[in-house]
Design an enzyme around this catalytic site. Structure first.
Site, PDB file in Angstrom:
ATOM      1  N   LYS A 183     -11.193  12.245   7.615  1.00 47.63           N
ATOM      2  CA  LYS A 183      -9.892  12.920   7.455  1.00 47.63           C
ATOM      3  C   LYS A 183      -9.469  12.858   5.997  1.00 47.63           C
ATOM      4  CE  LYS A 183      -5.590  12.228   7.472  1.00 47.63           C
ATOM      5  NZ  LYS A 183      -5.147  13.232   6.459  1.00 47.63           N
ATOM      6  N   GLU A 258      -8.938   0.188   0.806  1.00 46.76           N
ATOM      7  CA  GLU A 258      -8.931   0.272  -0.665  1.00 46.76           C
ATOM      8  C   GLU A 258      -7.574   0.828  -1.032  1.00 46.76           C
ATOM      9  OE1 GLU A 258     -11.282  -0.664  -2.660  1.00 46.76           O
ATOM     10  OE2 GLU A 258     -12.995  -0.908  -1.339  1.00 46.76           O
ATOM     11  N   CYS A 292      -6.235   4.775  -8.698  1.00 49.01           N
ATOM     12  CA  CYS A 292      -5.886   3.432  -8.233  1.00 49.01           C
ATOM     13  C   CYS A 292      -6.180   2.405  -9.303  1.00 49.01           C
ATOM     14  CB  CYS A 292      -6.677   3.124  -6.976  1.00 49.01           C
ATOM     15  SG  CYS A 292      -8.452   3.264  -7.217  1.00 49.01           S
ATOM     16  N   GLU A 391       3.601   0.797  -8.319  1.00 54.38           N
ATOM     17  CA  GLU A 391       2.545   1.745  -8.673  1.00 54.38           C
ATOM     18  C   GLU A 391       3.188   3.128  -8.786  1.00 54.38           C
ATOM     19  OE1 GLU A 391      -0.322   3.065  -5.702  1.00 54.38           O
ATOM     20  OE2 GLU A 391      -1.908   2.704  -7.151  1.00 54.38           O
TER      21      GLU A 391
END
Ligand code: NAD
Length: 498
Positions: A183, A258, A292, A391
């Site tokens: 997905k 992750e 990331c 973040e």
């Protein structure tokens, strides 16, 4: 030079189930080109019942299909054929990915697509060398540990590097004989769907890789919650990862997650400062700042801080921003209007928190309706402020001075994240102290991001659970089975005998 529109966009995207394209059965959503700021295609979502059909196709392929039972040589051949097919179509995949994500075409051609193809080659090589274990310590017995494919895996990926990240998940799952349902992010389905089609053209049997499209809380949720899913491999945000792990716990499916990061890029006075500057700029501005492993907290030793910051800001202001299809472009648009607004909100927050926006902090309407943001550098009053902790996921660097190794470690480690860190120094004791003290899954010394596929990749703390890489993926996508055989028939007690 602008690459020509030699390829076409699908008008409507759906799912891919049991080796065939399949119209989505749910709501329809626009698919944007972020450089144009407008929709260029339509995604038809997969409902929970279509997700169920995709999982059933993967279950059938796992229980009755050839793939889990194929010889290693056969699987290697198909993986290498996929690698070659992706390389043959790299230009098309890079073009689709650029249309859908705004990632600069040059970066896609040079990094993402070669890497996507190499993922299949890497796992083809790996499975030819992996070995099991044999135990002979118990007298009279031999116990052999074999690994068998784990079953159906759910592979869920984000929008910031769709083909590079999905290809890693898919290659690592199918190399070990698992079957899967992919997905991609609802924002970035274009290139991933085409990649799955190309994999089948290369000889992958039906049902091994299925794909559903749609929003996370609907299509993604139905997939993770499906009781026949035996592994969940997720790359995305930390809050989503937390939720996914809870959902997968309902049927005890192991997860690798992750997740996000707020990685420190630490520059010592003992560094080659020119290289450290190049590395810091690459660390935060490549992939349009949306990665990331971005080095988004730039920590610089106080003795060289002012000079470094001045040069950083000067270079950030000179970045060539614009059409991601243009070979000269260094920074493209953000991936969505929401992401642009997020970056702008954090620029406002930086000012509220007492930070100094040294450059950037605004949108660039002169570039048209695309989602363009200025490269931003903020001098923060301390590591505890939100712009230094959250973040942001954009071309947004926070800059902070430090005094010596202990201070650098204290600041770098004061984060809920622990994905990667960067250290710039030519002084060995400094490098050693830093690599030992940093609480991150990867430490890069005097280099920007360099992924070693053989080594485990993943985060400490809220940056992740589990690892990706050769042995780590083998452990995750297989089940261990122990077969114990006596060397000579053992004497058995004769229960109920005379
Ligand atoms: P996201 O968490 O919003 O979405 C990621 C994927 O999860 C999407 O496909 C989404 O549809 C799906 N999803 C959302 N809710 C779900 C649910 N309830 N159940 C199942 N699936 C669901 O992340 P994003 O905004 O697409 O990507 C950005 C994030 O990804 C950043 O935090 C970034 O750091 C992280 N990321 C991590 C890595 C890594 O390797 N550690 C790599 C790239 C990106």
């Amino acid at each position: 030079m602008t690459a020509g529109a030699a390829f076409s966009l699908p008008a409507l995207l759906g799912a891919w189930i049991d080796g065939r394209p399949c119209a989505g059965d749910g709501e329809q959503w626009p698919v944007f080109n972020p450089a144009l700021g407008r929709p260029v295609s339509v995604l038809a979502e997969s409902s929970a019942s279509q997700v169920d059909a995709a999982v059933k196709a993967a279950v059938t392929a796992f229980e009755r299909g050839p793939w889990p039972r194929a010889s290693v040589e056969h699987r290697q051949g198909v993986l290498r054929a996929i690698q070659a097919q992706l390389l043959r179509h790299a230009e098309e995949l890079a073009w689709l990915e650029c249309q859908n994500t705004g990632i600069v075409l040059r970066e896609l051609r040079q990094r993402h697509l070669p890497r996507a193809a190499a993922n299949f080659g890497f796992f083809a090589d790996y499975i030819g060398q992996s070995a099991g274990q044999v135990y002979r310590q118990t007298p009279g017995y031999t116990s052999t540990v074999v690994r068998e494919p784990a079953g159906v895996a759910a592979l869920i990926s984000p929008w910031n590097a769709p083909v590079a990240l999905s290809s890693m998940q898919i290659a690592s799952a199918i190399a070990f004989g698992a079957t899967c349902v992919v997905k991609p992010s609802e924002q970035s389905p274009l290139a991933v769907l085409r990649m799955v089609e190309l994999m089948h053209e290369a000889g992958l049997p039906p049902g091994v890789v299925n794909l559903v499209n749609g929003r996370g809380p609907l299509t993604g949720e139905a997939l993770v919650a499906h009781p026949d899913v035996r592994r969940v491999c997720f790359t995305g945000g930390t809050e989503t990862g937390r939720h996914i792990m809870q959902t997968a716990a309902g049927h005890l499916a192991p997860c690798t997650l992750e997740l996000g990061g707020k990685s420190a890029n630490i520059v010592f006075e003992s560094a080659d400062l020119g290289r450290a500057l190049d590395g810091a700029l690459l660390g935060i501005f490549s992939n349009n700042g949306q990665q990331c492993l971005a080095g988004s907290r730039i920590l610089v030793q106080r003795s060289v801080f002012d000079d470094f910051v001045e040069r950083f800001v000067e270079r950030a202001r000179r970045l060539r921003i614009g059409d991601p299809m243009d070979e000269a472009t260094e920074l493209g648009p953000l991936a969505s209007q929401a992401q642009l607004q997020r970056v702008l909100r954090y620029a406002a927050l930086a000012r509220e928190e007492g930070g100094r926006v040294l450059t950037g902090g605004a949108a660039i309407p002169a570039l048209g309706p695309g989602f363009y943001a200025e490269p931003t550098a903020v001098l923060v009053p301390g590591n505890a402020c939100r712009v230094a902790q959250d973040e942001i996921f954009g071309p947004f660097a926070t800059l902070l001075p430090f005094d010596g190794v202990e201070d650098a470690l204290a600041i770098a480690n004061a984060s809920r994240y622990g994905l990667v860190s960067y250290v710039w120094s030519d002084h060995l004791p400094t490098v050693t102290a830093m690599t030992e003290g940093l609480r991150t899954g990867v430490v890069w010394v005097n280099t920007p991001m360099t992924r070693e596929l053989r080594a485990p990749f993943g985060g400490f703390k809220e940056s992740g659970v589990g690892r990706q890489g050769g042995a780590a993926c083998e452990a995750f996508f297989t089940e261990e089975k122990v077969v114990t055989v006596p060397i000579v028939p053992p004497v058995l007690r004769r229960l109920g005998g005379q």
